[in-house]
Design a protein around this motif. Structure first.
Motif, mmCIF file in Angstrom:
data_model
loop_
_atom_site.group_PDB
_atom_site.id
_atom_site.type_symbol
_atom_site.label_atom_id
_atom_site.label_comp_id
_atom_site.label_asym_id
_atom_site.label_seq_id
_atom_site.Cartn_x
_atom_site.Cartn_y
_atom_site.Cartn_z
ATOM 1 N N GLY A 203 0.807 -1.221 0.000
ATOM 2 C CA GLY A 203 0.000 0.000 0.000
ATOM 3 C C GLY A 203 0.835 1.265 0.000
ATOM 4 O O GLY A 203 0.291 2.372 -0.007
ATOM 5 N N GLN A 204 2.155 1.140 -0.004
ATOM 6 C CA GLN A 204 3.030 2.307 -0.074
ATOM 7 C C GLN A 204 3.001 2.901 -1.482
ATOM 8 O O GLN A 204 2.697 2.206 -2.464
ATOM 9 N N SER A 205 3.358 4.164 -1.581
ATOM 10 C CA SER A 205 3.436 4.782 -2.898
ATOM 11 C C SER A 205 4.752 4.381 -3.570
ATOM 12 O O SER A 205 5.729 4.007 -2.905
ATOM 13 N N LEU A 206 4.775 4.465 -4.897
ATOM 14 C CA LEU A 206 5.989 4.147 -5.633
ATOM 15 C C LEU A 206 7.138 5.068 -5.243
ATOM 16 O O LEU A 206 8.296 4.636 -5.129
ATOM 17 N N ASP A 207 6.823 6.342 -5.008
ATOM 18 C CA ASP A 207 7.873 7.292 -4.629
ATOM 19 C C ASP A 207 8.482 6.934 -3.286
ATOM 20 O O ASP A 207 9.703 7.056 -3.092
ATOM 21 N N GLU A 208 7.641 6.493 -2.345
ATOM 22 C CA GLU A 208 8.157 6.103 -1.024
ATOM 23 C C GLU A 208 9.091 4.902 -1.145
ATOM 24 O O GLU A 208 10.179 4.879 -0.543
ATOM 25 N N ILE A 209 8.660 3.921 -1.899
ATOM 26 C CA ILE A 209 9.470 2.708 -2.058
ATOM 27 C C ILE A 209 10.792 3.034 -2.743
ATOM 28 O O ILE A 209 11.857 2.570 -2.325
ATOM 29 N N LYS A 210 10.722 3.844 -3.777
ATOM 30 C CA LYS A 210 11.935 4.220 -4.509
ATOM 31 C C LYS A 210 12.912 4.952 -3.597
ATOM 32 O O LYS A 210 14.123 4.676 -3.614
ATOM 33 N N ALA A 211 12.418 5.866 -2.789
ATOM 34 C CA ALA A 211 13.283 6.640 -1.909
ATOM 35 C C ALA A 211 13.968 5.754 -0.873
ATOM 36 O O ALA A 211 15.174 5.893 -0.605
ATOM 37 N N GLN A 213 14.545 2.493 -1.041
ATOM 38 C CA GLN A 213 15.505 1.583 -1.655
ATOM 39 C C GLN A 213 16.772 2.306 -2.114
ATOM 40 O O GLN A 213 17.866 1.758 -2.051
ATOM 41 N N ALA A 214 16.634 3.535 -2.563
ATOM 42 C CA ALA A 214 17.814 4.297 -2.966
ATOM 43 C C ALA A 214 18.724 4.550 -1.761
ATOM 44 O O ALA A 214 19.957 4.529 -1.887
ATOM 45 N N LEU A 215 18.119 4.786 -0.597
ATOM 46 C CA LEU A 215 18.907 5.050 0.610
ATOM 47 C C LEU A 215 19.632 3.809 1.110
ATOM 48 O O LEU A 215 20.586 3.922 1.881
ATOM 49 N N GLU A 216 19.189 2.620 0.678
ATOM 50 C CA GLU A 216 19.888 1.391 1.054
ATOM 51 C C GLU A 216 21.256 1.303 0.375
ATOM 52 O O GLU A 216 22.143 0.595 0.846
ATOM 53 N N VAL A 217 21.411 2.009 -0.723
ATOM 54 C CA VAL A 217 22.665 1.968 -1.476
ATOM 55 C C VAL A 217 23.621 3.011 -0.893
ATOM 56 O O VAL A 217 23.260 4.188 -0.777
ATOM 57 N N PHE A 222 20.359 5.083 -7.444
ATOM 58 C CA PHE A 222 20.415 3.943 -8.339
ATOM 59 C C PHE A 222 21.435 4.219 -9.448
ATOM 60 O O PHE A 222 21.700 5.375 -9.787
ATOM 61 N N GLY A 223 21.977 3.149 -10.005
ATOM 62 C CA GLY A 223 22.887 3.309 -11.124
ATOM 63 C C GLY A 223 22.137 3.644 -12.397
ATOM 64 O O GLY A 223 20.913 3.464 -12.492
ATOM 65 N N THR A 224 22.864 4.129 -13.389
ATOM 66 C CA THR A 224 22.261 4.450 -14.685
ATOM 67 C C THR A 224 22.758 3.456 -15.737
ATOM 68 O O THR A 224 23.900 2.972 -15.657
ATOM 69 N N PRO A 225 21.929 3.150 -16.729
ATOM 70 C CA PRO A 225 22.382 2.271 -17.806
ATOM 71 C C PRO A 225 23.612 2.808 -18.527
ATOM 72 O O PRO A 225 24.444 2.027 -19.004
ATOM 73 N N GLU A 226 23.746 4.128 -18.585
ATOM 74 C CA GLU A 226 24.884 4.729 -19.280
ATOM 75 C C GLU A 226 26.198 4.409 -18.575
ATOM 76 O O GLU A 226 27.189 4.033 -19.228
ATOM 77 N N GLU A 227 26.249 4.542 -17.245
ATOM 78 C CA GLU A 227 27.505 4.256 -16.559
ATOM 79 C C GLU A 227 27.798 2.754 -16.544
ATOM 80 O O GLU A 227 28.963 2.345 -16.580
ATOM 81 N N PHE A 228 26.737 1.949 -16.505
ATOM 82 C CA PHE A 228 26.926 0.515 -16.633
ATOM 83 C C PHE A 228 27.584 0.186 -17.967
ATOM 84 O O PHE A 228 28.548 -0.587 -18.050
ATOM 85 N N GLY A 229 27.050 0.782 -19.039
ATOM 86 C CA GLY A 229 27.579 0.533 -20.373
ATOM 87 C C GLY A 229 29.027 0.925 -20.521
ATOM 88 O O GLY A 229 29.812 0.233 -21.194
ATOM 89 N N GLN A 230 29.423 2.028 -19.899
ATOM 90 C CA GLN A 230 30.809 2.476 -20.001
ATOM 91 C C GLN A 230 31.770 1.483 -19.349
ATOM 92 O O GLN A 230 32.891 1.273 -19.839
ATOM 93 N N THR A 231 31.342 0.857 -18.258
ATOM 94 C CA THR A 231 32.180 -0.164 -17.628
ATOM 95 C C THR A 231 32.343 -1.362 -18.551
ATOM 96 O O THR A 231 33.444 -1.894 -18.726
ATOM 97 N N CYS A 232 31.225 -1.792 -19.154
ATOM 98 C CA CYS A 232 31.302 -2.910 -20.106
ATOM 99 C C CYS A 232 32.213 -2.570 -21.280
ATOM 100 O O CYS A 232 33.008 -3.404 -21.726
ATOM 101 N N ALA A 233 32.095 -1.347 -21.780
ATOM 102 C CA ALA A 233 32.922 -0.944 -22.920
ATOM 103 C C ALA A 233 34.401 -0.987 -22.553
ATOM 104 O O ALA A 233 35.236 -1.408 -23.380
#
Length: 259
Positions: A203-211, A213-217, A222-233
């Motif tokens: 019953g939580q809002s998506l914004d609450e859950i996102k916030a 979970q981000a603080l757990e890191v 959260f990471g971005t697909p762009e920085e992930f891709g640069q590591t792979c490259a």
């Protein structure tokens, strides 16, 4: 940094969005010609046009299920002599392990273990003969840190890593490297899908859950697909020829371990 792979040919599986697309963009920026793959033909064609316009490289789009023999044949026909292979595929949906039957388990193993092994079997000898090859397997942090409901995905991906631990050492002398990249929480549709399921259950809002979970890191985001891709490259570059058999965590410090 010049990665030294301009003009190289790369296959990037499941690359119409998310981490696969982030990797395709980074390789395109480095000057690689691409074969991209996905199941949504319309989306794949849009991505193909964008990559060609932005980076001025050749792009071939192959709409196919990479988990099938037919899909693999189509992709390999479009690029029979790749220098770079990025193994990537969707994983089984999140569910309790008690809900898994034999067919679901077999399909999960096909998606996340058998398919990348089959593709490697097809390309690795050619890479060895040409004395250049870079193979990256996009797996998951869950192979090291279990995530509830992703037992099948985690098990299949861990099996892939164990399988390739010996394989990578058989071809290293030919300048062919095989590594895996283990993403943590990245801003992708798969992560957002988990938010939606949690919101429905709690019953939580998506914004609450996102916030939360981000603080757990430890990185606080959260990471971005762009920085992930640069590591792979980088792992595909001429500078990474001495890196093989490694499982690279990209998780903002979420997995707590000294080794």
């Amino acid at each position: 940094m010049d990665l030294g792979i301009k003009g190289r040919k790369a296959i990037v599986c499941a690359s119409s969005k998310g981490l696969g697309l982030g990797t395709a963009k980074a390789l395109a920026e480095a000057g690689c010609d691409l074969v991209i793959n996905g199941r949504d033909e319309d989306r794949l064609n849009v991505v193909s046009v964008e990559l060609q316009k932005t980076y001025g490289i050749a792009v071939t789009a192959v709409a196919a299920d990479i988990s099938t023999a037919e899909g693999q044949k189509e992709v390999l026909a479009a690029c029979p002599e790749p220098d770079i292979l990025i193994n990537n595929n969707g994983g089984p949906p999140r569910m309790d392990f008690r809900e898994l039957d034999r067919d679901k388990m077999v399909n999960g193993v096909i998606q996340n273990m058998i398919t990348p092994v089959e593709l490697i079997q097809e390309v690795v000898d050619g890479m060895s003969a040409r004395r250049f090859g870079r193979i990256i397997n996009i797996t998951s942090m869950s192979v090291k840190r279990p995530i509830d409901g992703l037992d099948l995905s985690s098990g299949a991906r861990a099996g892939l890593i164990a399988f390739l631990a010996g394989v990578c050492r058989q071809v290293a002398h030919n300048n062919v490297t095989i590594n895996s990249v283990l993403p943590g929480k990245f801003d992708t549709d798969r992560l957002k899908g988990g938010f939606t399921r949690q919101a429905e259950k709690t019953g939580q809002s998506l914004d609450e859950i996102k916030a939360v979970q981000a603080l757990e890191v430890p990185a606080g985001r959260f990471g971005t697909p762009e920085e992930f891709g640069q590591t792979c490259a980088f792992l595909c570059s001429v500078h990474a020829g001495y890196i093989t058999g490694q499982n690279i965590l990209l998780d903002g410090g979420l997995y707590q371990s000294a080794f």
